[in-house]
Design a protein around this motif. Sequence first.
Motif, short mmCIF file in Angstrom:
data_model
loop_
_atom_site.label_atom_id
_atom_site.label_comp_id
_atom_site.label_asym_id
_atom_site.label_seq_id
_atom_site.Cartn_x
_atom_site.Cartn_y
_atom_site.Cartn_z
N ARG A 197 1.12 2.54 -8.39
CA ARG A 197 -0.09 3.19 -7.86
C ARG A 197 -1.31 2.86 -8.71
O ARG A 197 -2.42 2.73 -8.20
N ALA A 198 -1.10 2.75 -10.02
CA ALA A 198 -2.24 2.44 -10.90
C ALA A 198 -2.66 0.99 -10.75
O ALA A 198 -3.84 0.66 -10.84
N LEU A 199 -1.68 0.11 -10.52
CA LEU A 199 -1.98 -1.32 -10.52
C LEU A 199 -2.50 -1.83 -9.17
O LEU A 199 -3.43 -2.63 -9.11
N THR A 256 0.83 -1.21 0.00
CA THR A 256 0.00 0.00 0.00
C THR A 256 0.86 1.25 0.00
O THR A 256 0.39 2.33 -0.28
N GLY A 257 2.12 1.11 0.30
CA GLY A 257 2.96 2.28 0.51
C GLY A 257 3.59 2.85 -0.76
O GLY A 257 4.44 3.73 -0.69
N ALA A 258 3.17 2.35 -1.91
CA ALA A 258 3.86 2.74 -3.14
C ALA A 258 3.83 4.23 -3.40
O ALA A 258 4.80 4.81 -3.88
N ALA A 259 2.73 4.85 -3.07
CA ALA A 259 2.57 6.26 -3.41
C ALA A 259 3.64 7.12 -2.75
O ALA A 259 3.94 8.21 -3.20
N GLN A 284 16.83 10.12 -13.23
CA GLN A 284 16.56 9.13 -12.18
C GLN A 284 15.19 9.35 -11.55
O GLN A 284 14.47 8.39 -11.26
N VAL A 285 14.86 10.61 -11.35
CA VAL A 285 13.55 10.93 -10.78
C VAL A 285 12.45 10.39 -11.68
O VAL A 285 11.47 9.80 -11.22
N ARG A 286 12.66 10.57 -12.96
CA ARG A 286 11.65 10.08 -13.90
C ARG A 286 11.55 8.56 -13.87
O ARG A 286 10.46 7.99 -13.88
N ARG A 287 12.71 7.91 -13.79
CA ARG A 287 12.71 6.44 -13.70
C ARG A 287 11.90 5.99 -12.48
O ARG A 287 11.02 5.14 -12.56
N ASP A 288 12.19 6.60 -11.32
CA ASP A 288 11.54 6.15 -10.09
C ASP A 288 10.06 6.54 -10.05
O ASP A 288 9.22 5.75 -9.64
N ASP A 289 9.77 7.76 -10.50
CA ASP A 289 8.38 8.23 -10.44
C ASP A 289 7.48 7.46 -11.39
O ASP A 289 6.31 7.20 -11.07
N THR A 290 7.97 7.16 -12.57
CA THR A 290 7.10 6.46 -13.52
C THR A 290 6.83 5.04 -13.04
O THR A 290 5.72 4.53 -13.22
N LEU A 291 7.83 4.44 -12.41
CA LEU A 291 7.60 3.10 -11.85
C LEU A 291 6.58 3.18 -10.71
O LEU A 291 5.65 2.37 -10.62
N ALA A 292 6.76 4.19 -9.88
CA ALA A 292 5.82 4.37 -8.76
C ALA A 292 4.41 4.62 -9.29
O ALA A 292 3.42 4.12 -8.73
N ALA A 293 4.31 5.39 -10.38
CA ALA A 293 2.99 5.67 -10.95
C ALA A 293 2.34 4.38 -11.43
O ALA A 293 1.13 4.18 -11.28
N ALA A 294 3.14 3.50 -11.99
CA ALA A 294 2.60 2.22 -12.46
C ALA A 294 2.11 1.40 -11.27
O ALA A 294 1.02 0.81 -11.31
N LEU A 313 1.62 3.20 -18.98
CA LEU A 313 2.49 3.53 -17.84
C LEU A 313 3.68 2.57 -17.76
O LEU A 313 4.80 2.97 -17.43
N LEU A 314 3.42 1.30 -18.06
CA LEU A 314 4.50 0.32 -18.00
C LEU A 314 5.56 0.63 -19.05
O LEU A 314 6.77 0.58 -18.77
N LEU A 315 5.11 0.95 -20.25
CA LEU A 315 6.07 1.25 -21.31
C LEU A 315 6.87 2.50 -20.97
O LEU A 315 8.08 2.56 -21.22
N THR A 316 6.20 3.48 -20.39
CA THR A 316 6.89 4.71 -20.00
C THR A 316 7.95 4.41 -18.94
O THR A 316 9.08 4.91 -19.01
N ALA A 317 7.59 3.59 -17.97
CA ALA A 317 8.54 3.27 -16.90
C ALA A 317 9.75 2.52 -17.45
O ALA A 317 10.89 2.77 -17.05
#
Lengths: 650, 650
Positions: free
Chosen positions: B515-517, B476-479, B503-513, B537-541
């Motif tokens: 959060r969505a999943l 639950t803590g992904a956000a 790096q921020v983009r790498r980590d944030d996009t993974l976190a966004a995925a 989102l997965l492709l972006t990450a």
Amino acid sequence: MTRGTIPAPDRIPAAALRAVVDGRWAGVRQETREQLAATEMHTDPDLSSAEYRAHITDALKLLTSSGRPLSGFDPSVGGRGDVGGVVTAFAMLAYGDLSLLVKAGVQWGLFGGAVQVLGTERHHEEYLRRIIDGELLGCFAMTEAGHGSDVQHLHTTATYDPAACEFVVHTPYPQARKEYIGNAARDGRMAVVFAQLVTGDERRGVHAFLVPVRDAAGHPMPGVTIGDDGRKAGLNGVDNGSLSFDHVRIPRQNLLNRFADVAEDGTYSSPIENETARFFTMLGTLVRGRISVAGGAGGAAQKALALAIRFGERRRQFADPSTGEEIAVLDYLAHQRKLLPALATTFALHFTQDDLVARMHAIQAPGAAPAGAREQRILEQSAAGIKAIATWHATHTIQTCREACGGAGYLEENLLPGLKADTDVFTTFEGDNTVLLQLLAKELLADYGRTIRKGNPLEIAPLAGRQLAGVLAERTGAASLARRLPFRGLDLTDRARRRTLLQVRRDDTLAAAVRALAPALRKGTDEFTVFNAAQDLLLTAARAHVDTLVERSFADALDRVEDAGVRALLERVYDLHVLSVIDRERAWYLETGRLTAAESRSLRPLVDVLCAELRPYARTLVDAFRIPENRLACPMLDDEAWAPVDPVAM
Amino acid sequence: MTRGTIPAPDRIPAAALRAVVDGRWAGVRQETREQLAATEMHTDPDLSSAEYRAHITDALKLLTSSGRPLSGFDPSVGGRGDVGGVVTAFAMLAYGDLSLLVKAGVQWGLFGGAVQVLGTERHHEEYLRRIIDGELLGCFAMTEAGHGSDVQHLHTTATYDPAACEFVVHTPYPQARKEYIGNAARDGRMAVVFAQLVTGDERRGVHAFLVPVRDAAGHPMPGVTIGDDGRKAGLNGVDNGSLSFDHVRIPRQNLLNRFADVAEDGTYSSPIENETARFFTMLGTLVRGRISVAGGAGGAAQKALALAIRFGERRRQFADPSTGEEIAVLDYLAHQRKLLPALATTFALHFTQDDLVARMHAIQAPGAAPAGAREQRILEQSAAGIKAIATWHATHTIQTCREACGGAGYLEENLLPGLKADTDVFTTFEGDNTVLLQLLAKELLADYGRTIRKGNPLEIAPLAGRQLAGVLAERTGAASLARRLPFRGLDLTDRARRRTLLQVRRDDTLAAAVRALAPALRKGTDEFTVFNAAQDLLLTAARAHVDTLVERSFADALDRVEDAGVRALLERVYDLHVLSVIDRERAWYLETGRLTAAESRSLRPLVDVLCAELRPYARTLVDAFRIPENRLACPMLDDEAWAPVDPVAM
């Protein structure tokens, strides 16, 4: 937003959809479909260039018998002057072999078209019937190896010799040879050659001349050297080559003299005094070529999508973990995002193309009211911009479709490789796309400058170089343009507001270009440096301008749809197109504060929802172009190959 | 930012630049260059498929004599185990004919490689020398018409018959035929066939078998049906085809039994208990193919840029209004923006590829410490992601180079059409790029999930489907992940800060995925629906992850440069690459508040400035790859064709 309900895919009224897609030249479309359905299917992809060229020359002669080429010419030579119809039919040849499309375009559009619009009665009487009947095959020799985009400065000369009443056509150095000329390497007997006219030691600018290049037996005429461009990426049924002239003499009468003439004694005369204006008037009559290329690109993109979407419905990959059943690849969101926005934009460009053809027809068809300079200029601007956007769209879309079909898409038998390779040159011929967009941007700047000056915003000759610089440099108020536009928190689901978004971008990007250019020009920084530094802004402004043209054509088409179900369907397609454009440019909207971060983030989910909504209609939509089935038949779509799996083997 | 001064182009120390570009396998590179320089130049583009295939088969046999293929195999068969060297040399074949590259890749990389890594001594002794010497030509028969990406579920069966001590290889239905198989249509005598192993009525998953497909005279073996894929978009020197098996019997010993064996009585045994883990272990040993394709794509992009940049320096269009002199097209900003960022990224991928090869070598070379599961998994993840990004980059770059050369770029004689067509399939073979990026993203999610669980973040088998869903759903803590990253008003001119941006983009996009999943999975929504909705989102990450790998490799390469001038030059190239990436993704940075509008607007001018700075070094940079001159020689670069213009004619 009130949105209509889309009926189930099998309840979409086919006739109503057909009517809106086929548009004004529905009859021509139907006739062309029937011809395509009745003739040979796919060309053997393993033909040698020599065999392929022979095959296409035969096909060209067959095409003559359809009567279609004739219909585009003037009634004076037996035609119907159906300019719009012939361009519509031409574009549909993209459903078949694109070498035939290009060969036909060279023969009747460029060669025959130049004789028609740049020549006078004497040329029409002597040549047009033979050109139309495919008896006299010819070339359109404008491009030189050293001067492609910069036609005004090409280096072939045609020097008048009053003693002999002849022009002497000459290629002064190797890079001035005519290059990439269709019909040159094998078939052409005559060429319309663009050359600098010189008489009485005075240069009069570029004019067109009829120059015989081969004798009846097919040998080069004395003084003419013909090269062969050999194998190309695609279009290998077209015999492209080079033409060089070593003091080749032609009669005075071979000048295509609608816009300028040389008397026996060498006196030059023209109804258009300004040399640049004359050049652009001559060039303007040739706008049909550019519009035809845009149409051909559209036809090719439609075919590629029809292939990829049918494949995407058949092809299954990976099992759904809940059901164990394998999933059609078109049910994957990533696959939809590759194909469906491209399909939406293909519809948008289809309607845009129809409007463009109708506008051209209104100006060029026999009996049309003489075109005002303004209409002509706007048509040329639109044609340049739409040609660039439509051909890039086709290149990108066909590439995507090839990839979407994986290994199957790489096999020639499945038609996508040929579509890709054949249309690839569309982005750089009939005007290199980057150059066309820059020209469009400069025209828009000039119109803007003239508007500000309260002059006629659309004078006949575009302002180039120094003049354009002058107009822009004198203005200081450009920065205020953007601020005068209405803008406030746009609702992305509202059509009128999305239109405003596109318009705001069109106006703001142009204003940004003016703001970048004006101060430097006022300061007297040299023009190349100033315009070069702003190239990126100019290209952006031109693209934004075309985006509004395309949106407008699609919206107008929607307004014409009477059936509520069809309208509901096409509204979703329209939504997907426009949202994709805004999504593509969302960085700009964010940078300028035109969209908030939250609005921008909402774009992709909106696109996703539209993809999901349109997924069940993907087949209905590509089928609406009614590409003849024999032109889509290929092994990867062979239903026997998709026979159900033996369950024992699973 | 302290930036070094770049010396004038003619003062760049060539040896120092060479050293950094050639990297660890400099000797292999030099040797391969010499071989390419000494052998035949361009293949006649008008060969029929049959002629072209024969030509390439001859060339393949010539290549044997170079000793290079042998060097990649184990010392036990006389090789040097120079895994890294052989992949480096392979990639450089892209400077020559790509059909030869692919044919060599099939023969030694895929077919020979599978025998080496999946087979045991009995296979090595019996076959490897003949494979290396080109005496036994073979196929790698994994892909089926119906199952390309989803190899684990392919449908060909190999059923053990204990009575005869034989496997029965069978194609249960047409879509289960092996398809697009190189060496199948003409030359292959044997195939490594991937099939579902069945013994004692139990399915044991996919294994590899040696199946003779043709007899010594070249006729199909009994029960084997061979199809011909015919003409393809490119690579027509490679004989791709299909293989179907009708109860074909092979000896028990033909199972490549390194990871599993079947005893005479049919008893199945394997050191790896879990079937999925076993499958991925087998597949993992084949990572070399993917890395080789990424390398080949890089070589092709380098060659395309070398051609387009040389052409852009020669080709002139439109006169400078101030001087009257015509301007080299590479001096136009729009042209620079097409080619120079692509060149910068090509350098970035070159260094990334070198690192990837070195990591593979460290794991696979004989005598290497046994690879930990962790290293192997990271290598596979990197290879998948870099293969996708490198091949799309090549496709896009070669297309751009073709367009940048206009009509000349469309002629086969000028080499760009062949480069485009031949490499086009790289984006969909050895793993479809979209599928590879999705797999990478799922691996990243799984690692993330395991990290949170404090388990081993890189267990041997990737978590798929239900397992992955489980790991994600329990979190639950992904956000909170994004918020833990340091971030504050990044300076775009500072290298460390730009790295942080990536790096921020790498980590944030993974976190966004995540959060969505996670919430949907917790709610029990079916997996297909949940993962499908998040595909974007997965492709972006995944892409963001690869962006950081590439940045890191380039930065590491810079740190190794000793010469200050070379470092200053390559730093600008690095800057251009990284800024182009950030510029490409600036909408995301704006949406997430990571860049202000003003910072975002400053990106494009920064890119423009870097283009202008690097323009004088464009030639130095492409020449640094030292592609043999005979492989670049073509009419559009023939200096005689660019002879100075006769001033009288101007």
